[in-house]
Write a protein that holds these residues in place. Structure first.
Motif, short mmCIF file in Angstrom:
data_model
loop_
_atom_site.label_atom_id
_atom_site.label_comp_id
_atom_site.label_asym_id
_atom_site.label_seq_id
_atom_site.Cartn_x
_atom_site.Cartn_y
_atom_site.Cartn_z
N MET A 1 0.77 -1.30 0.24
CA MET A 1 -0.02 0.08 -0.10
C MET A 1 0.79 1.23 0.09
SD MET A 1 -3.26 -1.01 0.10
CE MET A 1 -4.01 0.67 0.64
N LYS B 1 -6.84 5.50 3.15
CA LYS B 1 -6.03 4.62 3.10
C LYS B 1 -6.54 3.31 3.73
CE LYS B 1 -1.67 6.40 1.27
NZ LYS B 1 -0.45 6.25 1.50
N LYS B 2 -6.85 3.40 5.11
CA LYS B 2 -7.03 2.27 5.76
C LYS B 2 -8.49 1.80 5.24
CE LYS B 2 -7.96 1.07 10.61
NZ LYS B 2 -9.13 0.10 10.38
N ALA C 1 -8.19 -0.20 2.41
CA ALA C 1 -7.39 -1.41 2.72
C ALA C 1 -8.31 -2.23 3.32
CB ALA C 1 -6.27 -1.11 3.63
N ASP C 2 -9.35 -1.80 4.23
CA ASP C 2 -10.31 -2.84 4.62
C ASP C 2 -11.42 -3.28 3.70
OD1 ASP C 2 -9.36 -2.30 7.19
OD2 ASP C 2 -10.57 -0.89 8.04
N LYS D 1 -9.57 -6.01 1.97
CA LYS D 1 -9.51 -7.14 2.78
C LYS D 1 -10.23 -8.26 2.37
CE LYS D 1 -8.90 -9.04 7.56
NZ LYS D 1 -9.07 -8.62 8.92
N THR E 1 -1.33 -6.68 -6.93
CA THR E 1 -1.09 -6.20 -5.49
C THR E 1 -0.02 -5.17 -5.53
OG1 THR E 1 0.43 -7.86 -5.05
CG2 THR E 1 -1.68 -8.80 -4.60
#
Length: 296
Positions: free
Chosen positions: A41, A54-55, A58-59, A62, A170
């Protein structure tokens, strides 16, 4: 030394019993695997994107990179598919090019036949269904003496190296910063993105297999060892077996997928790369903007 000899006798006895047990024609088993892929990331998102943004992204990702699969297997055939789950409600928001690409992939069942050495995979890509027909990959496994316990199964280590030209979704890269109007920087990023699409990478595979289940099956496209593969570490992905059910009361019919446009693996990879570059160019032309637009 006596303890070592005793342990080897136990393993040998267990292996003999296992071979006898799995010789029956109606034998079947199910192995449940957790698959996790790590994501870089560090270069993801727009310049100035907050850590909180960003979080959140990212969640959301997942669920894309952490999956549960079920391998249903016999001596010669297997079907590997994602465990069915209720989809979580969409949270909306920004996802950019990656959200568009990832939502356009639907991986269907993957069928392996170790006798005919054939592999069939059902794959949906941007609304089109493909049937990827290929031969099983040939791994030059190097089997060692190192062991470890996975659940109640004693596993042995094996390694192999392959060359892969599959696109790596990725490894995110920031789009060019239009505000800086730096043509040299834009050109460098475009060249780097092109290299991502065309470069052949060497990938080391570490597999752990158990001779207590003496069949040469495994998760995904992995196979070819003298026991069921319970763990695989390859590039950024780890696949780990969490549960095995031997001879379940309710048998599953192992049926090769048959729907979709028939393509080889190489032909499918070319289709994916062309579409990826098309999306990349559209994304770049919009200055890196993507997703659900501005919030009010």
């Amino acid at each position: 030394m006596i303890k070592s000899i005793f342990n080897k006798l136990i393993i040998a006895t267990g292996f003999f019993v296992s071979v006898c047990s799995y010789a029956q024609k109606d034998f079947q088993g199910k192995a449940y695997y957790q698959s996790k892929t790590s994501v870089d990331m560090s270069n993801f998102g727009r310049p100035g994107m907050s850590e909180d943004q960003k979080k959140r992204i990212a969640d959301r990702m997942k669920s894309i990179f952490e999956k549960t699969y079920i391998l249903t297997f016999t001596q010669s055939e297997s079907i590997y598919k994602e465990e069915e789950k209720l989809e979580a409600p969409s949270q909306g928001g920004r996802g950019g090019r990656f959200a568009m690409m990832s939502s356009s992939f639907t991986r269907g069942p993957q069928y392996k036949n170790v006798k005919s050495k054939s592999l069939l995979e059902d794959q949906e890509f941007f609304g089109k269904q493909f049937l990827i027909k290929d031969s099983l990959p040939q791994y030059n496994w190097k089997m060692g003496s190192e062991t470890k316990q996975i659940g109640k199964y004693l596993c042995f280590k094996a390694t192999a190296t392959i060359q892969s030209n599959a696109y790596d979704f990725t490894n995110f890269r920031r789009p060019p910063n239009r505000e800086e109007n730096n043509k040299e920087q834009d050109s460098a990023k475009a060249k780097e993105a092109e290299e991502d699409t065309n470069t052949t990478r060497e990938i080391k595979i570490v597999a752990w297999y158990t001779m207590q289940i003496p069949i040469n099956q495994g998760p995904g496209e992995y196979w070819g060892l003298p026991g069921l593969i319970l763990e695989v570490n390859a590039d950024k992905t780890t696949i780990l077996c969490s549960k095995i059910v031997m001879n379940p009361e309710e048998k599953t019919t192992i049926k090769a997928p048959s729907k979709g446009k028939k393509v080889t693996r190489d032909e499918y990879d070319i289709i994916v790369k062309k579409k990826t570059e098309e999306v990349r160019e559209n994304f770049r032309g919009r200055g890196g903007r993507g997703g659900g637009g501005r919030r009010g």
